[in-house]
Design a protein around this motif. Structure first.
Motif, PDB file in Angstrom:
ATOM      1  N   VAL A   8       0.824  -1.204   0.000  1.00 37.09           N
ATOM      2  CA  VAL A   8       0.000   0.000   0.000  1.00 37.09           C
ATOM      3  C   VAL A   8       0.860   1.257   0.000  1.00 37.09           C
ATOM      4  N   GLY A   9       1.846   1.329   0.883  1.00 39.58           N
ATOM      5  CA  GLY A   9       2.704   2.501   0.968  1.00 39.58           C
ATOM      6  C   GLY A   9       3.447   2.772  -0.324  1.00 39.58           C
ATOM      7  N   GLN A  10       3.959   1.719  -0.917  1.00 45.49           N
ATOM      8  CA  GLN A  10       4.692   1.854  -2.175  1.00 45.49           C
ATOM      9  C   GLN A  10       3.766   2.323  -3.302  1.00 45.49           C
ATOM     10  N   GLU A  11       2.549   1.797  -3.333  1.00 45.83           N
ATOM     11  CA  GLU A  11       1.588   2.188  -4.382  1.00 45.83           C
ATOM     12  C   GLU A  11       1.205   3.659  -4.241  1.00 45.83           C
ATOM     13  N   ILE A  12       0.951   4.107  -3.013  1.00 46.04           N
ATOM     14  CA  ILE A  12       0.590   5.512  -2.798  1.00 46.04           C
ATOM     15  C   ILE A  12       1.773   6.413  -3.125  1.00 46.04           C
ATOM     16  N   SER A  13       2.961   6.036  -2.708  1.00 43.97           N
ATOM     17  CA  SER A  13       4.156   6.820  -2.999  1.00 43.97           C
ATOM     18  C   SER A  13       4.351   6.982  -4.505  1.00 43.97           C
ATOM     19  N   HIS A  14       4.171   5.900  -5.234  1.00 38.83           N
ATOM     20  CA  HIS A  14       4.323   5.945  -6.699  1.00 38.83           C
ATOM     21  C   HIS A  14       3.284   6.882  -7.328  1.00 38.83           C
ATOM     22  N   LEU A  15       2.066   6.830  -6.830  1.00 33.96           N
ATOM     23  CA  LEU A  15       0.997   7.687  -7.355  1.00 33.96           C
ATOM     24  C   LEU A  15       1.326   9.163  -7.140  1.00 33.96           C
ATOM     25  N   ARG A  16       1.963   9.480  -6.027  1.00 31.30           N
ATOM     26  CA  ARG A  16       2.244  10.875  -5.656  1.00 31.30           C
ATOM     27  C   ARG A  16       3.523  11.436  -6.264  1.00 31.30           C
ATOM     28  N   GLN A  17       4.451  10.606  -6.664  1.00 29.57           N
ATOM     29  CA  GLN A  17       5.797  11.078  -6.925  1.00 29.57           C
ATOM     30  C   GLN A  17       5.953  12.077  -8.069  1.00 29.57           C
ATOM     31  N   THR A  18       5.078  12.125  -9.021  1.00 30.75           N
ATOM     32  CA  THR A  18       5.248  13.061 -10.132  1.00 30.75           C
ATOM     33  C   THR A  18       4.334  14.275 -10.051  1.00 30.75           C
ATOM     34  N   ARG A  19       3.548  14.386  -8.974  1.00 30.06           N
ATOM     35  CA  ARG A  19       2.576  15.484  -8.870  1.00 30.06           C
ATOM     36  C   ARG A  19       2.884  16.360  -7.673  1.00 30.06           C
ATOM     37  N   LYS A  20       2.791  17.667  -7.877  1.00 26.69           N
ATOM     38  CA  LYS A  20       2.967  18.626  -6.789  1.00 26.69           C
ATOM     39  C   LYS A  20       1.646  19.302  -6.429  1.00 26.69           C
ATOM     40  N   ASP A  21       0.578  19.030  -7.203  1.00 28.63           N
ATOM     41  CA  ASP A  21      -0.715  19.685  -6.993  1.00 28.63           C
ATOM     42  C   ASP A  21      -1.680  18.860  -6.142  1.00 28.63           C
ATOM     43  N   ILE A  22      -1.222  17.757  -5.601  1.00 29.24           N
ATOM     44  CA  ILE A  22      -2.073  16.899  -4.780  1.00 29.24           C
ATOM     45  C   ILE A  22      -2.206  17.496  -3.381  1.00 29.24           C
ATOM     46  N   GLY A  23      -3.453  17.653  -2.936  1.00 27.59           N
ATOM     47  CA  GLY A  23      -3.715  18.134  -1.586  1.00 27.59           C
ATOM     48  C   GLY A  23      -4.304  17.054  -0.698  1.00 27.59           C
ATOM     49  N   ALA A  24      -4.764  15.953  -1.308  1.00 32.15           N
ATOM     50  CA  ALA A  24      -5.378  14.871  -0.539  1.00 32.15           C
ATOM     51  C   ALA A  24      -5.187  13.545  -1.264  1.00 32.15           C
ATOM     52  N   VAL A  25      -4.932  12.510  -0.488  1.00 34.76           N
ATOM     53  CA  VAL A  25      -4.893  11.141  -0.994  1.00 34.76           C
ATOM     54  C   VAL A  25      -5.771  10.305  -0.075  1.00 34.76           C
ATOM     55  N   VAL A  26      -6.754   9.642  -0.659  1.00 37.86           N
ATOM     56  CA  VAL A  26      -7.644   8.761   0.098  1.00 37.86           C
ATOM     57  C   VAL A  26      -7.477   7.354  -0.458  1.00 37.86           C
ATOM     58  N   SER A  27      -7.369   6.385   0.444  1.00 38.12           N
ATOM     59  CA  SER A  27      -7.212   5.001   0.001  1.00 38.12           C
ATOM     60  C   SER A  27      -8.144   4.080   0.775  1.00 38.12           C
ATOM     61  N   PHE A  28      -8.460   2.967   0.139  1.00 30.11           N
ATOM     62  CA  PHE A  28      -9.243   1.908   0.762  1.00 30.11           C
ATOM     63  C   PHE A  28      -8.541   0.597   0.466  1.00 30.11           C
ATOM     64  N   VAL A  29      -8.384  -0.224   1.490  1.00 27.71           N
ATOM     65  CA  VAL A  29      -7.811  -1.562   1.332  1.00 27.71           C
ATOM     66  C   VAL A  29      -8.842  -2.563   1.822  1.00 27.71           C
ATOM     67  N   GLY A  30      -9.242  -3.482   0.958  1.00 26.85           N
ATOM     68  CA  GLY A  30     -10.158  -4.553   1.334  1.00 26.85           C
ATOM     69  C   GLY A  30      -9.373  -5.815   1.648  1.00 26.85           C
ATOM     70  N   LEU A  31      -9.802  -6.515   2.706  1.00 23.94           N
ATOM     71  CA  LEU A  31      -9.117  -7.723   3.184  1.00 23.94           C
ATOM     72  C   LEU A  31     -10.064  -8.913   3.205  1.00 23.94           C
ATOM     73  N   VAL A  32      -9.516 -10.107   3.150  1.00 25.33           N
ATOM     74  CA  VAL A  32     -10.306 -11.328   3.309  1.00 25.33           C
ATOM     75  C   VAL A  32     -10.611 -11.502   4.794  1.00 25.33           C
ATOM     76  N   ARG A  33     -11.897 -11.608   5.111  1.00 20.55           N
ATOM     77  CA  ARG A  33     -12.303 -11.852   6.505  1.00 20.55           C
ATOM     78  C   ARG A  33     -12.242 -13.353   6.799  1.00 20.55           C
ATOM     79  N   ASP A  34     -12.093 -13.676   8.075  1.00 20.30           N
ATOM     80  CA  ASP A  34     -12.065 -15.087   8.473  1.00 20.30           C
ATOM     81  C   ASP A  34     -13.450 -15.582   8.893  1.00 20.30           C
ATOM     82  N   LEU A  35     -14.443 -14.717   8.788  1.00 14.96           N
ATOM     83  CA  LEU A  35     -15.802 -15.062   9.183  1.00 14.96           C
ATOM     84  C   LEU A  35     -16.771 -14.374   8.225  1.00 14.96           C
TER      85      LEU A  35
END
Length: 152
Positions: A12-39
């Protein structure tokens, strides 16, 4: 705007970092990570298998990004969705949205997840102590999608 369907896990951190690295106009980054539940619905889940139609799935995910771009002022997006056999606590999906302002990023991210849950062509088979079965869509997911009045 990037869409990837893959069997491999993601950082996740690497993906967000890559998304941000070429832009200086970003004021917000929102992310969602879905996981496999055990129930799920009272039953233990031992694994989840996700299937898709290559090409068709990516086209569908790109379509929702395009719909989000027409609704909100977003600068960039990323959707990574895994397929194959996953175990409880494994990551399934990552949605990242960048924008100049947080409101657009939050709304676009939520919109994209509501679409993914109901409209993207993925099929999920769950294994538990009773055997294996395909997971049906939930009415709560349909209700979440319907509030956006998604165009088909």
């Amino acid at each position: 705007m990037t869409v990837r369907v893959q069997t491999e896990d993601f950082d996740v951190g690497q993906e967000i970092s890559h998304l941000r690295q070429t832009r200086k106009d970003i004021g917000a980054v929102v992310s969602f990570v879905g996981l496999v539940r055990d129930l799920n619905e009272g039953d233990d889940v031992s694994q989840l298998t996700l299937e898709h139609y290559p090409g068709m799935t990516e086209k569908s995910l790109s379509s929702i990004i395009n719909q989000a771009k027409t609704r909100w002022n977003i600068l960039d997006t990323l959707i990574v969705h895994r397929v194959g056999t996953l175990q409880p606590s494994d990551q399934i999906v990552l949605v990242v949205v960048s924008s100049a302002h947080r409101g657009d990023a939050f709304s676009a991210c939520e919109f994209m997840m509501d679409y993914l849950k109901t409209e993207a062509p993925f099929w999920k088979k769950e294994a538990n102590s009773k055997g294996e079965h395909w997971i049906e869509a939930k009415s709560a997911d349909d209700m979440a999608r319907d509030r956006w009045k998604i165009e088909k």
